[in-house]
Design a protein around this motif. Structure first.
Motif: not given
Length: 262
Positions: A89-114
Motif C-alpha cells: 500500500a502507498m509505495r511500500q509493503v507493510y509487515q503487520g507491525v502494530g503501533d500505539a493507537t490513541t482514542i481520546g477521552a469522550g470520543a465515539v467510534v461508531r459501529a463498523g469503523a476501522t
C-alpha cells in the motif's frame, strides 16, 4: 491433518490478559462478552491495551495491542481499533507491525469503523459508521467524521472539522481546523497516476485545506491544490488551481465568482 508449519491461535480471555499485564480496564467500563482483545501483532510483538474509566466496548469489537482508549470513549459494535497494516500500500509493503493507537477521552467510534495502528483520534471526536482511518492518520479534538469516509495514510485533520458521508481524503492530505467538507468529496495526490513503478514514481502532492474553508458535495480536488482560509468551493466543482483565501469558486473547471462575505 495439520501441517508442521501451521499455527493456531489459542483462546485467551480478558482475565488472562489482565493477569499478564497486557490489558488494563478502568473503573466503570462496559465490555460486551463478544469483544476481542489481540495484544500481539503479526510479527509477535506484544503491546498492552489500556481502557480508561467508563469506556464502552460493543459487540464483536476488536481492539489490538498498543491501543489506549480515553475515559468515557465509546467503541461501537464491530469497530476495529489498532489494526496492523499488512501488504502493499502507498509505495511500500507493510509487515503487520502494530503501533500505539490513541482514542481520546469522550470520543465515539461508531459501529463498523476501522482504525489502523498508529492513528490518533482527539478528545470528543466522532468517527462515523464504517469509516476507515488508515495508518498514522491524526484527527484533532471535537471533529465529526461521518459515515463511509476513507481517510488514507498520514492525513492530518484538525480540530472542529466536519466531514460529510462518503468522501475520500487521499494520503498525506492536510485539513486545518474548522474546515467543512461536504458529501462525496474526492481528492488526488498523484499528478502522474503511476502505480507500483518505483523508477518513475514522483513525490506525492496532496491537497491542503486551510482554516475554515468549505467544500461542497461532489467536488473533486486535483493534486497539489490549496484551498485558502475561509474560501468556499461550490458543489460539483473540479478544482484544478489554487483557491485564494476568502474566494468563492465553482464550476468545471472551478473559477472565482466572488468573495466570501464577512
Amino acid at each position: 491433518m495439520m501441517h508442521a508449519n501451521t499455527t493456531v491461535d489459542i483462546a485467551v480471555t480478558a482475565t488472562d490478559l489482565i493477569r499478564a499485564g497486557l490489558l488494563e480496564i478502568g473503573n466503570g467500563c462496559r465490555i460486551h462478552p463478544s469483544a476481542v482483545f489481540i495484544p500481539v501483532d503479526m510479527l509477535g510483538t506484544l503491546r498492552p491495551i489500556v481502557l480508561g474509566a467508563r469506556v464502552v466496548v460493543g459487540a464483536f469489537a476488536v481492539v489490538h495491542g498498543g491501543a489506549r482508549v480515553g475515559a468515557d470513549a465509546h467503541l461501537g459494535h464491530r469497530a476495529i481499533v489498532g489494526e496492523p497494516e499488512y501488504g502493499y500500500a502507498m509505495r511500500q509493503v507493510y509487515q503487520g507491525v502494530g503501533d500505539a493507537t490513541t482514542i481520546g477521552a469522550g470520543a465515539v467510534v461508531r459501529a463498523g469503523a476501522t482504525i489502523y495502528a498508529g492513528v490518533r483520534v482527539g478528545d470528543d471526536t466522532t468517527i462515523g459508521h464504517h469509516t476507515l482511518l488508515r495508518t498514522n492518520v491524526v484527527v484533532g479534538s471535537g471533529s465529526q467524521l461521518a459515515a463511509n469516509l476513507t481517510v488514507e495514510r498520514g492525513t492530518r485533520i484538525g480540530d472542529g472539522v466536519r466531514c460529510s458521508p462518503g468522501s475520500h481524503l487521499t494520503a498525506d492530505t492536510r485539513v486545518a481546523d474548522r474546515v467543512f467538507l461536504g458529501a462525496g468529496v474526492r481528492t488526488v495526490n498523484d499528478k502522474q497516476l503511476i502505480w507500483r513503478d518505483p523508477d518513475h514514481e514522483q513525490p506525492l502532492d496532496p491537497p491542503v485545506f486551510e482554516y475554515g474553508c468549505k467544500v461542497g458535495s461532489g467536488a473533486v480536488l486535483l493534486a497539489g491544490i490549496t484551498v485558502g482560509a475561509r474560501a468556499l468551493v461550490g458543489a460539483g466543482s473540479v478544482v484544478t488551481q489554487n483557491v485564494p483565501a476568502d474566494a468563492v469558486v465553482y464550476g468545471v473547471p472551478a473559477r472565482q465568482h466572488g468573495q466570501v462575505k464577512p
